[in-house]
Design an enzyme around this catalytic site. Structure first.
Site, PDB file in Angstrom:
ATOM      1  N   THR A 258       0.632  -1.392  -0.053  1.00 36.73           N
ATOM      2  CA  THR A 258      -0.029   0.058   0.006  1.00 36.73           C
ATOM      3  C   THR A 258       0.864   1.195  -0.138  1.00 36.73           C
ATOM      4  OG1 THR A 258      -0.093   0.158   2.354  1.00 36.73           O
ATOM      5  CG2 THR A 258      -1.718  -1.329   1.219  1.00 36.73           C
ATOM      6  N   GLY A 259       0.296   2.471  -0.616  1.00 38.49           N
ATOM      7  CA  GLY A 259       0.896   3.718  -0.568  1.00 38.49           C
ATOM      8  C   GLY A 259       2.244   3.928  -1.507  1.00 38.49           C
TER       9      GLY A 259
ATOM     10  N   ILE B 290       8.933   5.556  -0.295  1.00 38.41           N
ATOM     11  CA  ILE B 290       9.250   4.553   0.292  1.00 38.41           C
ATOM     12  C   ILE B 290       8.599   3.332  -0.339  1.00 38.41           C
ATOM     13  CG2 ILE B 290       9.558   3.079   2.343  1.00 38.41           C
ATOM     14  CD1 ILE B 290      10.090   5.521   3.823  1.00 38.41           C
ATOM     15  N   GLY B 291       7.328   3.481  -0.598  1.00 39.48           N
ATOM     16  CA  GLY B 291       6.437   2.259  -0.987  1.00 39.48           C
ATOM     17  C   GLY B 291       7.005   1.828  -2.563  1.00 39.48           C
TER      18      GLY B 291
ATOM     19  N   SER C 120       6.187   5.216  12.554  1.00 39.44           N
ATOM     20  CA  SER C 120       7.094   6.473  13.048  1.00 39.44           C
ATOM     21  C   SER C 120       6.994   6.756  14.366  1.00 39.44           C
ATOM     22  CB  SER C 120       6.345   7.589  12.216  1.00 39.44           C
ATOM     23  OG  SER C 120       6.938   8.651  12.634  1.00 39.44           O
TER      24      SER C 120
ATOM     25  N   TYR D 133      -0.809  11.986  13.612  1.00 34.35           N
ATOM     26  CA  TYR D 133      -0.044  11.048  12.738  1.00 34.35           C
ATOM     27  C   TYR D 133       0.682  10.075  13.717  1.00 34.35           C
ATOM     28  CZ  TYR D 133       3.906   9.126   9.807  1.00 34.35           C
ATOM     29  OH  TYR D 133       4.770   8.325   9.092  1.00 34.35           O
TER      30      TYR D 133
END
Length: 266
Positions: free
Chosen positions: A21-22, A29-30, A168, A177
């Site tokens: 995903t992403g 990064i994905g 994170s 986040y």
């Protein structure tokens, strides 16, 4: 949800399938993880959500999904790019349906690298932003992991299934986040135990400071000074660790939160 047809090589059923995903930007990064797994012998389904990139400061990257899919195909992977709004609770099941139909088999590795990430703190976070962060970073991750667990069929006594989630340690000035990523950690680590009977390992990776276009010059310089190697992380750094965790050699690593950050100071 938009399904974009991409050129792919002839079917190769012997290749395992990874769902990532992403994967919305070529420098993300994905995308780095997708390239690494494709080179390691995986077929790759990936999701992206253009409206998210469009409202962020870096903006949407026209044609990114098609370009990434082409790269993966050139590395020998069959691909399926799936545009999916992960705020929709029904999206995870549809994503798995599309991945399985397009690539002709079950998903063996689930890599969660999607994120909602808008800076705000305790006093200025809105309820709408808080709910959206948890819908994408926590709820969608749980639903994707649940869908994976309901569908995965491994061989008894083997550890062939893989779940890897990117997290994170942001907290200050990054309330929704950081909090939603904290929930993601617990969900993923629970999967290491609750899905163990299926032969699935589950781990969380903290990539540390990786500049994919969101850092200011001052922040970038400060982070470089705080890293023993004197550089920032790259998507390739994260991808190498994810590749190992998804490999047969990585099956003994389970239920861990791993930092891949070059020793960056907290």
């Amino acid at each position: 949800m938009t399904i974009t047809a991409q050129p792919s090589p002839a079917p190769a059923p012997s290749r395992p399938i990874a769902l990532i995903t992403g994967v919305g930007r070529s420098i993300g990064i994905g995308a780095g993880i997708a390239r690494r797994l494709a080179a390691s012998g995986w077929d790759v389904a990936f999701t992206y959500w253009t409206p998210y990139d469009r409202r962020m400061e870096w903006g949407a990257e026209p044609g990114a999904a098609a370009s990434i899919a082409q790269e993966l195909a050139e590395a020998g992977a069959r691909t399926a790019s799936i545009e999916a709004d992960l705020t929709d609770p029904d999206a995870p099941a549809r994503v798995f349906d599309e991945a399985e139909q397009r690539l002709g088999g079950p998903v063996t590795a689930l890599v969660l690298s999607h994120a909602e990430s808008v800076d705000s703190g305790l006093l200025d976070t809105t309820v709408e932003a808080f709910d959206r962060h948890f819908a994408v970073n926590s709820r969608a991750s749980w639903l994707l992991i649940r869908e994976y667990g309901l569908r995965f069929r491994g061989e008894p006594g083997t550890a062939t299934g893989r779940i890897v989630a990117l997290t994170s340690d942001h907290t200050v000035g990054n309330l929704p986040y950081g909090a939603s990523k904290g929930a993601l950690d617990r969900i993923t680590l629970a999967a290491a135990h609750e899905l163990a009977h299926l032969g699935v390992t589950a781990n969380v990776v903290n990539p540390g400071p990786v500049d994919t276009g969101w850092m200011s010059d001052d922040l970038r310089e400060a982070l470089v000074r705080g890293t023993p190697l004197g550089r920032l992380g790259t998507p390739r750094d994260t991808a190498h660790l994810v590749d190992f965790l998804c490999s047969p050699e990585g099956q003994w690593i389970n239920g861990q939160l791993l930092k891949s950050n070059g020793g960056a100071a907290a």
